[in-house]
Design a protein around this motif. Structure first.
Motif, PDB file in Angstrom:
ATOM      1  N   LYS A 162      38.728  39.433  56.506  1.00 47.12           N
ATOM      2  CA  LYS A 162      40.077  39.968  56.591  1.00 47.12           C
ATOM      3  C   LYS A 162      40.061  41.404  57.126  1.00 47.12           C
ATOM      4  O   LYS A 162      39.266  42.232  56.676  1.00 47.12           O
ATOM      5  CB  LYS A 162      40.726  39.959  55.206  1.00 47.12           C
ATOM      6  N   PRO A 163      40.895  41.741  58.111  1.00 46.16           N
ATOM      7  CA  PRO A 163      40.915  43.105  58.656  1.00 46.16           C
ATOM      8  C   PRO A 163      41.203  44.130  57.575  1.00 46.16           C
ATOM      9  O   PRO A 163      41.996  43.904  56.665  1.00 46.16           O
ATOM     10  CB  PRO A 163      42.050  43.050  59.683  1.00 46.16           C
ATOM     11  N   LYS A 164      40.533  45.275  57.705  1.00 47.87           N
ATOM     12  CA  LYS A 164      40.729  46.333  56.729  1.00 47.87           C
ATOM     13  C   LYS A 164      42.051  47.053  56.927  1.00 47.87           C
ATOM     14  O   LYS A 164      42.699  47.447  55.974  1.00 47.87           O
ATOM     15  CB  LYS A 164      39.596  47.356  56.836  1.00 47.87           C
ATOM     16  N   ALA A 165      42.415  47.268  58.179  1.00 44.48           N
ATOM     17  CA  ALA A 165      43.601  48.063  58.460  1.00 44.48           C
ATOM     18  C   ALA A 165      44.013  47.855  59.909  1.00 44.48           C
ATOM     19  O   ALA A 165      43.286  47.272  60.712  1.00 44.48           O
ATOM     20  CB  ALA A 165      43.320  49.543  58.198  1.00 44.48           C
TER      21      ALA A 165
ATOM     22  N   ARG B 273      35.412  47.764  70.374  1.00 41.62           N
ATOM     23  CA  ARG B 273      34.218  47.028  69.922  1.00 41.62           C
ATOM     24  C   ARG B 273      33.763  47.504  68.550  1.00 41.62           C
ATOM     25  O   ARG B 273      33.408  46.711  67.676  1.00 41.62           O
ATOM     26  CB  ARG B 273      33.091  47.194  70.946  1.00 41.62           C
ATOM     27  N   ILE B 274      33.785  48.813  68.340  1.00 42.57           N
ATOM     28  CA  ILE B 274      33.357  49.378  67.056  1.00 42.57           C
ATOM     29  C   ILE B 274      34.275  48.911  65.928  1.00 42.57           C
ATOM     30  O   ILE B 274      33.815  48.473  64.864  1.00 42.57           O
ATOM     31  CB  ILE B 274      33.336  50.922  67.117  1.00 42.57           C
ATOM     32  N   LEU B 275      35.572  48.985  66.166  1.00 44.25           N
ATOM     33  CA  LEU B 275      36.536  48.617  65.120  1.00 44.25           C
ATOM     34  C   LEU B 275      36.514  47.117  64.847  1.00 44.25           C
ATOM     35  O   LEU B 275      36.667  46.683  63.697  1.00 44.25           O
ATOM     36  CB  LEU B 275      37.946  49.065  65.513  1.00 44.25           C
ATOM     37  N   ALA B 276      36.326  46.316  65.889  1.00 41.02           N
ATOM     38  CA  ALA B 276      36.272  44.868  65.702  1.00 41.02           C
ATOM     39  C   ALA B 276      35.076  44.485  64.833  1.00 41.02           C
ATOM     40  O   ALA B 276      35.176  43.604  63.960  1.00 41.02           O
ATOM     41  CB  ALA B 276      36.186  44.163  67.051  1.00 41.02           C
ATOM     42  N   ASP B 277      33.953  45.152  65.044  1.00 39.63           N
ATOM     43  CA  ASP B 277      32.761  44.880  64.231  1.00 39.63           C
ATOM     44  C   ASP B 277      32.991  45.210  62.758  1.00 39.63           C
ATOM     45  O   ASP B 277      32.358  44.625  61.883  1.00 39.63           O
ATOM     46  CB  ASP B 277      31.565  45.691  64.752  1.00 39.63           C
ATOM     47  N   GLU B 278      33.888  46.167  62.500  1.00 44.99           N
ATOM     48  CA  GLU B 278      34.186  46.575  61.131  1.00 44.99           C
ATOM     49  C   GLU B 278      35.377  45.839  60.532  1.00 44.99           C
ATOM     50  O   GLU B 278      35.766  46.085  59.395  1.00 44.99           O
ATOM     51  CB  GLU B 278      34.443  48.084  61.076  1.00 44.99           C
ATOM     52  N   GLY B 279      35.973  44.931  61.330  1.00 40.65           N
ATOM     53  CA  GLY B 279      37.061  44.114  60.793  1.00 40.65           C
ATOM     54  C   GLY B 279      38.437  44.726  60.897  1.00 40.65           C
ATOM     55  O   GLY B 279      39.376  44.263  60.248  1.00 40.65           O
ATOM     56  N   TYR B 280      38.604  45.775  61.721  1.00 39.87           N
ATOM     57  CA  TYR B 280      39.912  46.392  61.900  1.00 39.87           C
ATOM     58  C   TYR B 280      40.699  45.684  63.004  1.00 39.87           C
ATOM     59  O   TYR B 280      40.128  45.140  63.947  1.00 39.87           O
ATOM     60  CB  TYR B 280      39.773  47.873  62.277  1.00 39.87           C
TER      61      TYR B 280
END
Length: 313
Positions: free
Chosen positions: A6-9, A26-33
């Motif tokens: 689930k996306p964080k934010a 790419r960075i944010l997608a890897d972290e689920g944003y």
């Protein structure tokens, strides 16, 4: 983190360079944003008018506009959203200016993925806290206003129970009235099953007695239920993880209890404790006023029985 989680934010990135959007994406997608992009400030403001974001990441210097405009617009029109500035032309002056306008943090280019995520996480934490604080104050203000505007005892008791659940995002709540025999009678409740409410008579000496002994707010967790509750198994069966009790006091007299039930382990923040204590004082005063009104109304009704009806003479 897996992109399947689930996306964080939700994040809006404003920068005139597409390469920045690609790398940050790419960075944010890897972290689920979840991320949306805008190449210009005016384009970003249109997106903000249509969708809510948790954080805006904006460049400071762009050919057609400045990131300061985005900071000002978010602070003015979208107070539930945080802003982080980034730029390749970092100066102390620009950092200070952006913070004065409402930016939460500042990130010079170039930055590593770790630096970006660290700054973003801090910004989201601040944003969510500010949003929660605002929600608590608004809910408290509405509840306080409603308490002051009513003298109907049942209405006030139900309002107290429902307001606490909304205020603290908990499973349920109960208002207990202290009876002369030192038992507690349920006056109103919200979010609890009928089975749990009918579990048995509560004694002030056996059910978290410290509330009456010390007159303070007390929280107990599941591992303490056996030693401090009358009906520990009923609490577990109900799915209760913690119980917070606080006295409803007028001066030194304890009229009863306000009890909060949570389904997950949670420690009340200092802000939540402060607002809860203020709310309990308002509740106790509202209950006392309503009870006094009920007594006066009953006395008037009793007196009317002995006054001749002039219309029938």
């Amino acid at each position: 983190m897996s992109a399947l989680k689930k996306p964080k934010a939700t994040v809006l990135v404003i920068d005139d360079e597409r390469i920045v959007h690609d790398s940050v994406g790419r960075i944010l997608a890897d972290e689920g944003y979840q991320m949306d992009s805008a190449l210009r400030v005016d384009e970003a403001l249109k997106l903000l008018s249509k969708k809510s974001y948790d954080v805006v990441l904006t460049d400071l210097m762009m050919p057609d506009d400045t990131g300061m405009k985005a900071v000002e617009a978010v602070a003015r029109d979208h107070p539930d959203c945080g802003v982080v500035m980034f730029t390749g032309f970092a100066t102390v002056e620009s950092a200070v200016e952006s913070m004065k306008l409402g930016a939460l943090d500042y990130l010079p280019k170039p930055f590593t993925p770790e630096e970006l995520i660290d700054v973003l996480n801090r910004a989201i934490e601040k944003t969510l806290k500010a949003r929660r604080d605002r929600e608590i104050v608004e809910t408290y203000t509405e509840a306080e206003k409603a308490l002051r505007s009513s003298l109907d005892l049942k209405e006030i008791l139900n309002l107290i129970s429902s307001s606490v659940v909304q205020l603290l995002k908990v499973k349920g709540s109960c208002v207990y009235v202290r009876k002369p025999d030192q038992t507690l009678e349920i006056a109103s409740s919200k979010g609890l099953s009928e089975e749990y409410l009918a579990k048995g008579v509560l004694s002030t000496a056996e059910s978290i007695p410290e509330v009456f002994e010390k007159g303070e707010i007390i929280t107990i967790e599941a591992e303490e239920f056996d030693s401090r509750l009358q009906y520990p198994e009923d609490a577990r069966k109900e799915g209760i993880a913690f119980i917070t009790s606080l006295p409803l006091k007028v001066d030194d007299a304890i009229l009863g209890l306000l009890r909060i039930y949570g389904s997950e382990q949670k420690s009340l923040t200092d802000d939540e404790r402060d607002i809860l204590l203020k709310f309990s004082d308002q509740c106790a005063t509202a209950i006392e006023n309503a009870m006094a009104y009920e007594r006066v109304r009953k006395d008037v009704e009793d007196i009317k029985q002995y006054i001749p009806d002039r219309g029938t003479e």
